[in-house]
Design an enzyme around this catalytic site. Structure first.
Site, PDB file in Angstrom:
ATOM      1  N   CYS A 107       6.041   6.557  -3.691  1.00 14.21           N
ATOM      2  CA  CYS A 107       4.864   6.372  -4.420  1.00 14.21           C
ATOM      3  C   CYS A 107       4.673   5.110  -4.867  1.00 14.21           C
ATOM      4  O   CYS A 107       3.398   4.581  -5.094  1.00 14.21           O
ATOM      5  CB  CYS A 107       5.152   7.124  -5.942  1.00 14.21           C
ATOM      6  SG  CYS A 107       5.440   8.635  -5.762  1.00 14.21           S
ATOM      7  N   HIS A 108       5.630   4.257  -4.646  1.00 12.63           N
ATOM      8  CA  HIS A 108       5.359   2.653  -4.758  1.00 12.63           C
ATOM      9  C   HIS A 108       4.559   1.983  -3.686  1.00 12.63           C
ATOM     10  O   HIS A 108       3.772   1.063  -3.943  1.00 12.63           O
ATOM     11  CB  HIS A 108       6.863   1.856  -4.632  1.00 12.63           C
ATOM     12  CG  HIS A 108       7.419   1.898  -3.374  1.00 12.63           C
ATOM     13  ND1 HIS A 108       8.127   3.146  -2.763  1.00 12.63           N
ATOM     14  CD2 HIS A 108       7.435   0.919  -2.245  1.00 12.63           C
ATOM     15  CE1 HIS A 108       8.462   2.725  -1.576  1.00 12.63           C
ATOM     16  NE2 HIS A 108       8.201   1.705  -1.431  1.00 12.63           N
TER      17      HIS A 108
END
Length: 105
Positions: free
Chosen positions: A52-53
């Site tokens: 997700c980063h």
């Protein structure tokens, strides 16, 4: 597969050193104008296999919801993968935005 599951499947394909925007993920999922929903999916994701980063806003900005350990966590993770940042603190999208060459779904 749930809508969030579709988003997660796409995000899993973003290679290290590249980023995608919330809107880009929404378009790739066939859901243009659902960037905010992608944001909710990324912020609530508990699956460590989903990077997700690697998802940033349309300007290349990082989000505080990823800074669970300390401020700047998302940026530190991206920099460790070789993602370049501009002087204003945003990701250099011209150089680091993911451009899938084939259909992602």
């Amino acid at each position: 597969m749930s809508v969030f599951g579709v988003f997660y499947a796409i995000v899993r394909q973003i290679p290290a050193g590249k980023v995608a925007t919330y809107g880009q993920i929404a378009r790739l999922a066939g859901m243009p104008r659902c960037a905010r929903t992608v944001g909710y999916a990324m912020a609530g994701c508990q699956d460590a296999t989903v990077p997700c980063h690697r998802v940033v806003d349309r300007f290349g900005g990082t989000k505080a919801c990823f800074d669970t350990h300390s401020p700047g966590t998302q940026r530190a993770l991206l920099e460790a993968e070789g993602v370049l940042f501009r002087l204003d603190g945003t990701v250099d999208l011209e150089r680091c935005q993911w451009a899938p060459s084939v259909s992602v779904l």
